[in-house]
Design a protein around this motif. Structure first.
Motif, PDB file in Angstrom:
ATOM      1  N   ASP A  56       0.852  -1.185   0.000  1.00 47.05           N
ATOM      2  CA  ASP A  56       0.000   0.000   0.000  1.00 47.05           C
ATOM      3  C   ASP A  56       0.890   1.239   0.000  1.00 47.05           C
ATOM      4  N   CYS A  58       0.866   5.790  -0.021  1.00 52.98           N
ATOM      5  CA  CYS A  58       0.119   7.022   0.212  1.00 52.98           C
ATOM      6  C   CYS A  58      -0.406   7.519  -1.132  1.00 52.98           C
ATOM      7  N   ASP A  73      -3.023   3.898   9.585  1.00 55.18           N
ATOM      8  CA  ASP A  73      -4.174   4.153   8.721  1.00 55.18           C
ATOM      9  C   ASP A  73      -4.016   5.454   7.932  1.00 55.18           C
ATOM     10  N   CYS A  75      -1.007   8.503   6.359  1.00 54.62           N
ATOM     11  CA  CYS A  75       0.378   8.804   6.005  1.00 54.62           C
ATOM     12  C   CYS A  75       1.021   9.627   7.116  1.00 54.62           C
ATOM     13  N   ARG A  82      -4.945   6.209   4.223  1.00 56.43           N
ATOM     14  CA  ARG A  82      -4.381   5.101   3.458  1.00 56.43           C
ATOM     15  C   ARG A  82      -5.454   4.380   2.640  1.00 56.43           C
ATOM     16  N   TYR A  83      -6.695   4.449   3.108  1.00 55.16           N
ATOM     17  CA  TYR A  83      -7.784   3.682   2.505  1.00 55.16           C
ATOM     18  C   TYR A  83      -8.781   4.571   1.767  1.00 55.16           C
ATOM     19  N   LYS A  99     -11.913  -1.713   4.205  1.00 56.68           N
ATOM     20  CA  LYS A  99     -10.623  -1.053   4.025  1.00 56.68           C
ATOM     21  C   LYS A  99     -10.015  -1.478   2.695  1.00 56.68           C
ATOM     22  N   ALA A 101      -7.232  -0.208  -0.114  1.00 53.66           N
ATOM     23  CA  ALA A 101      -6.104   0.717  -0.243  1.00 53.66           C
ATOM     24  C   ALA A 101      -6.367   1.748  -1.342  1.00 53.66           C
ATOM     25  N   SER A 102      -6.021   2.988  -1.073  1.00 53.12           N
ATOM     26  CA  SER A 102      -6.179   4.052  -2.068  1.00 53.12           C
ATOM     27  C   SER A 102      -5.222   3.869  -3.236  1.00 53.12           C
ATOM     28  N   LYS A 103      -4.029   3.411  -2.918  1.00 51.26           N
ATOM     29  CA  LYS A 103      -3.008   3.238  -3.947  1.00 51.26           C
ATOM     30  C   LYS A 103      -2.121   2.069  -3.561  1.00 51.26           C
ATOM     31  N   GLN A 104      -1.746   1.281  -4.560  1.00 50.83           N
ATOM     32  CA  GLN A 104      -0.854   0.160  -4.320  1.00 50.83           C
ATOM     33  C   GLN A 104       0.271   0.174  -5.343  1.00 50.83           C
TER      34      GLN A 104
END
Length: 147
Positions: A56, A58, A73, A75, A82-83, A99, A101-104
């Motif tokens: 995961d 930011c 949870d 940055c 994070r989610y 939950k 992830a916003s970005k991986q």
């Protein structure tokens, strides 16, 4: 198997269509030794060292959530969550307990790839060229000749 999986990736085949292809090849060539599904094919490539780790990140690319940061949870740098905040039923961005992830990012371990390159004596020879066969006469021919 590696070539078939490469075709899946390059041409956007779904997991279901890849499984169907494997089943069709097994039906057409009964003596062929192929896995029965995409999942089994993935397990073969994992044993060959073609795996990767998903981390995961930011959403603003400040940090990776790895190691001691796995429990966070937000940055540590910018405070961004994070989610994703997404409600599956309405499709509206809201607070939710799911939950996601916003970005991986994908991390491809270098050590396994280097081991695979050194498995072949021909590749190993090329990988060691700079150490074994480079001419060191003070003339710059290669970037490795610089201080």
């Amino acid at each position: 198997m590696v070539r078939l999986l490469q075709g899946k990736t390059m041409h956007g085949w779904t997991d279901v269509s890849f499984t169907w292809l494997l089943e069709s090849l097994i039906d057409a060539f009964p003596n062929i030794n192929l896995p029965k599904s995409y999942y089994e094919a993935q397990k073969i490539t994992k044993d060959l060292g073609f795996s990767y780790e998903t981390l995961d990140a930011c959403p603003k690319n400040c940090m990776l959530f790895n190691g001691n940061d796995l429990s966070l949870d937000e940055c540590e740098i910018c405070g961004e969550s994070r989610y994703k905040k997404y409600n599956e039923s309405s499709g509206i961005i809201q607070c939710t307990t799911t939950k996601i992830a916003s970005k991986q990012v994908r991390y491809f371990p270098l050590k396994l790839r280097l081991k695979r390159l050194f498995m072949s004596s021909k590749n190993a020879h090329f990988m060691r060229w700079h150490t074994d066969e480079r001419t060191d006469d003070g003339i710059m021919r290669n970037p490795t000749d610089t201080p």
